[in-house]
Design a protein around this motif. Structure first.
Motif, PDB file in Angstrom:
ATOM      1  N   VAL A 118       0.869  -0.854  -0.235  1.00  0.00           N
ATOM      2  CA  VAL A 118       0.266   0.049  -0.032  1.00  0.00           C
ATOM      3  C   VAL A 118       0.857   1.266   0.141  1.00  0.00           C
ATOM      4  N   LEU A 119       2.292   1.419   0.530  1.00  0.00           N
ATOM      5  CA  LEU A 119       3.402   3.070   0.654  1.00  0.00           C
ATOM      6  C   LEU A 119       2.948   3.122  -0.831  1.00  0.00           C
ATOM      7  N   LEU A 120       3.407   2.866  -1.695  1.00  0.00           N
ATOM      8  CA  LEU A 120       3.595   2.964  -2.901  1.00  0.00           C
ATOM      9  C   LEU A 120       2.482   2.721  -4.169  1.00  0.00           C
ATOM     10  N   LYS A 121       1.425   2.134  -3.441  1.00  0.00           N
ATOM     11  CA  LYS A 121       0.361   1.745  -5.057  1.00  0.00           C
ATOM     12  C   LYS A 121       0.413   2.528  -6.339  1.00  0.00           C
ATOM     13  N   PRO A 122      -0.104   1.590  -7.441  1.00  0.00           N
ATOM     14  CA  PRO A 122      -0.030   0.065  -7.141  1.00  0.00           C
ATOM     15  C   PRO A 122       1.873  -0.296  -7.366  1.00  0.00           C
ATOM     16  N   VAL A 123       3.108   0.569  -7.251  1.00  0.00           N
ATOM     17  CA  VAL A 123       4.389  -0.327  -6.968  1.00  0.00           C
ATOM     18  C   VAL A 123       3.868  -0.929  -5.779  1.00  0.00           C
ATOM     19  N   GLU A 124       4.577  -2.308  -5.653  1.00  0.00           N
ATOM     20  CA  GLU A 124       4.525  -2.777  -4.567  1.00  0.00           C
ATOM     21  C   GLU A 124       6.097  -2.903  -4.135  1.00  0.00           C
ATOM     22  N   ILE A 125       6.112  -3.076  -2.580  1.00  0.00           N
ATOM     23  CA  ILE A 125       7.733  -2.586  -2.027  1.00  0.00           C
ATOM     24  C   ILE A 125       8.224  -4.368  -1.624  1.00  0.00           C
ATOM     25  N   PRO A 126       9.739  -4.317  -1.959  1.00  0.00           N
ATOM     26  CA  PRO A 126       9.962  -5.688  -1.705  1.00  0.00           C
ATOM     27  C   PRO A 126       9.537  -5.515   0.131  1.00  0.00           C
ATOM     28  N   ILE A 127       9.431  -6.742   0.582  1.00  0.00           N
ATOM     29  CA  ILE A 127       9.306  -6.842   1.680  1.00  0.00           C
ATOM     30  C   ILE A 127       9.990  -6.703   2.395  1.00  0.00           C
ATOM     31  N   GLY A 128      11.624  -6.963   1.918  1.00  0.00           N
ATOM     32  CA  GLY A 128      12.483  -6.875   3.315  1.00  0.00           C
ATOM     33  C   GLY A 128      12.933  -5.803   3.167  1.00  0.00           C
ATOM     34  N   ALA A 129      12.453  -5.065   1.825  1.00  0.00           N
ATOM     35  CA  ALA A 129      13.494  -3.398   2.309  1.00  0.00           C
ATOM     36  C   ALA A 129      12.347  -3.401   3.504  1.00  0.00           C
ATOM     37  N   ILE A 130      11.443  -3.318   3.934  1.00  0.00           N
ATOM     38  CA  ILE A 130      10.258  -3.164   4.778  1.00  0.00           C
ATOM     39  C   ILE A 130      11.099  -3.409   6.359  1.00  0.00           C
ATOM     40  N   THR A 131      11.224  -4.925   6.097  1.00  0.00           N
ATOM     41  CA  THR A 131      11.881  -5.324   7.265  1.00  0.00           C
ATOM     42  C   THR A 131      13.233  -4.909   7.729  1.00  0.00           C
ATOM     43  N   SER A 132      13.296  -4.297   6.963  1.00  0.00           N
ATOM     44  CA  SER A 132      14.529  -3.689   7.644  1.00  0.00           C
ATOM     45  C   SER A 132      14.691  -2.194   7.714  1.00  0.00           C
ATOM     46  N   LEU A 133      14.023  -1.593   7.160  1.00  0.00           N
ATOM     47  CA  LEU A 133      13.474  -0.280   7.634  1.00  0.00           C
ATOM     48  C   LEU A 133      13.110  -0.518   8.784  1.00  0.00           C
ATOM     49  N   ILE A 134      12.509  -1.355   9.264  1.00  0.00           N
ATOM     50  CA  ILE A 134      12.543  -1.468  10.741  1.00  0.00           C
ATOM     51  C   ILE A 134      13.425  -1.703  11.694  1.00  0.00           C
ATOM     52  N   GLY A 135      13.773  -2.816  10.727  1.00  0.00           N
ATOM     53  CA  GLY A 135      15.399  -3.596  12.468  1.00  0.00           C
ATOM     54  C   GLY A 135      16.369  -3.240  12.608  1.00  0.00           C
ATOM     55  N   VAL A 136      16.653  -1.874  10.859  1.00  0.00           N
ATOM     56  CA  VAL A 136      18.012  -1.397  11.013  1.00  0.00           C
ATOM     57  C   VAL A 136      17.710  -0.410  12.707  1.00  0.00           C
ATOM     58  N   PRO A 137      17.443   0.513  12.365  1.00  0.00           N
ATOM     59  CA  PRO A 137      17.179   1.218  14.467  1.00  0.00           C
ATOM     60  C   PRO A 137      17.302   0.264  15.270  1.00  0.00           C
ATOM     61  N   PHE A 138      16.472  -0.824  15.398  1.00  0.00           N
ATOM     62  CA  PHE A 138      16.383  -1.637  16.220  1.00  0.00           C
ATOM     63  C   PHE A 138      17.667  -2.668  16.457  1.00  0.00           C
ATOM     64  N   PHE A 139      18.554  -2.947  15.505  1.00  0.00           N
ATOM     65  CA  PHE A 139      19.756  -3.170  15.511  1.00  0.00           C
ATOM     66  C   PHE A 139      20.470  -2.937  16.032  1.00  0.00           C
ATOM     67  N   MET A 140      20.724  -1.340  15.811  1.00  0.00           N
ATOM     68  CA  MET A 140      21.520  -0.059  16.040  1.00  0.00           C
ATOM     69  C   MET A 140      21.197   0.117  18.128  1.00  0.00           C
ATOM     70  N   TYR A 141      19.748  -0.146  18.419  1.00  0.00           N
ATOM     71  CA  TYR A 141      19.450   0.161  19.615  1.00  0.00           C
ATOM     72  C   TYR A 141      19.955  -1.340  20.156  1.00  0.00           C
ATOM     73  N   LEU A 142      20.028  -2.675  20.008  1.00  0.00           N
ATOM     74  CA  LEU A 142      20.609  -3.880  20.307  1.00  0.00           C
ATOM     75  C   LEU A 142      22.515  -3.488  20.197  1.00  0.00           C
ATOM     76  N   LEU A 143      22.562  -2.952  19.152  1.00  0.00           N
ATOM     77  CA  LEU A 143      23.921  -2.711  19.312  1.00  0.00           C
ATOM     78  C   LEU A 143      25.106  -2.531  20.387  1.00  0.00           C
ATOM     79  N   ILE A 144      24.180  -1.492  20.827  1.00  0.00           N
ATOM     80  CA  ILE A 144      24.122   0.330  21.637  1.00  0.00           C
ATOM     81  C   ILE A 144      24.286  -0.765  23.373  1.00  0.00           C
ATOM     82  N   ARG A 145      23.200  -1.132  22.910  1.00  0.00           N
ATOM     83  CA  ARG A 145      22.476  -1.193  24.723  1.00  0.00           C
ATOM     84  C   ARG A 145      22.929  -2.442  24.810  1.00  0.00           C
TER      85      ARG A 145
END
Length: 336
Positions: free
Chosen positions: A301-328
């Motif tokens: 839905v983000l760029l409808k009708p173009v579909e974004i690869p789902i790995g890009a979505i999970t990576s956008l969510i995961g990168v800041p979370f991984f940074m938190y884990l790495l630092i804390r």
């Protein structure tokens, strides 16, 4: 655990229906329910275009999203327990780069099975994942078989295979351009012809892992303590690495590489329910299914009708979370 699982099981049906209602042609949830019931009552024979879309396109896709979300998250939780570090993921044994190399080789060589290409890329990806896993295991065992050996061996195999993928993409030009969408993860091409090939192995291997929840708790106590409690630590770790690698290979074979799910979900579940794997593992599976189905809806839905690869979505969510884990948390595990 009861609260988390109850809330999760209440959220999942809503997200399931929302996924069936979402796409280039949006429908309301009541209309989706009526269409789904109607086509199921006729044994999967749709009469309208909407029923066709829901039953043959969105339903198998959503089922696979749920299965892969649960499977990858569970594999991540197990690997984190085996290595005793929340910064590792199910791809640590090299299966992601191996699957990617296998898929690229299949496209590059234009191989077919009995004139068909439907199963060629998934099969090549699965075989590539197994090859990478075997290389990682062999290298780790040659280096002493310690937890660090598995991590470093996985890094070496991932790097080597990634270099080969880069060379293939450069050489393949137009032929390999289409593989890029697969490399970032996508459920766009899932159909009933492959859905059971994903669901049955994922839930079978997951059920086997759940049987060893107590042993995973023992592993967290340390190798010496685990040995005193009667657990054959090295054979058990090897067995669990094999099972989780097989589970991960199945999850990525048809759908490509979905990053960070195996890191962020187990750690989030651990913060919610604690480290007891009898509680953590089922909670991780439910949370993983929820997060991946949300990511899949966003991808559509983000760029409808173009579909974004789902790995890009999970990576956008995961990168800041991984940074938190790495630092804390990184220093705590490095010191331990």
């Amino acid at each position: 655990m009861l609260v988390v699982c109850t809330v999760g099981m209440l959220i999942l049906p809503f997200l399931f229906l929302l996924s069936l209602a979402t796409g280039p042609v949006d429908t309301s949830i009541p209309e989706t329910i009526n269409s789904l019931i109607s086509v199921l009552n006729r044994g999967g024979r749709p009469k309208t275009l909407l029923e066709l879309i829901i039953y043959h396109v969105r339903l198998p896709r959503t089922l696979c999203v749920l299965a892969v979300g649960a499977g990858l998250s569970l594999a991540g939780a197990v690997m984190q327990a085996i290595i005793r570090n929340p910064l590792v993921d199910p791809y640590i044994t090299g299966v992601s780069s191996g699957a990617a190399l296998g898929a690229c080789l299949a496209v590059f060589t234009e191989v077919t099975i009995m004139g068909a290409v439907l199963y060629v890329i998934p099969l090549a990806a699965f075989l590539g994942a197994l090859l990478a896993f075997l290389l990682t295991m062999s290298l780790a065992e040659a280096a002493g078989g310690s937890d660090v050996s598995y991590i470093l061996a996985g890094v070496v195999v991932n790097t080597a295979f990634s270099s080969l993928i880069t060379i293939l993409i450069i050489l393949g030009e137009e032929r390999l351009r289409g593989i890029l969408f697969w490399l970032f993860g996508s459920f766009a091409y899932v159909s009933w012809r492959v859905v059971w090939i994903i669901l049955i192995p994922v839930f079978t291997l997951s059920a086997v892992i759940l049987l060893y929840a107590y042993e995973l708790n023992v592993v967290l106590l340390g190798d010496e303590q685990a040995l005193q409690l009667g657990l054959a630590v090295k054979p058990f770790k090897k067995m669990m690495i094999v099972i989780t690698s097989l589970l991960t290979s199945v999850c990525v074979a048809f759908n490509g590489i979905i990053g960070f799910l195996g890191i962020i979900v187990p750690h989030t579940a651990r913060m919610l329910v604690g480290s007891d794997h009898r509680v953590l593992l089922p909670s991780t599976m439910i949370l993983g299914a929820i997060i991946l189905i949300i990511a899949d809806i966003l991808a559509r839905v983000l760029l409808k009708p173009v579909e974004i690869p789902i790995g890009a979505i999970t990576s956008l969510i995961g990168v800041p979370f991984f940074m938190y884990l790495l630092i804390r948390r990184g220093r705590v595990y490095a010191a331990g």
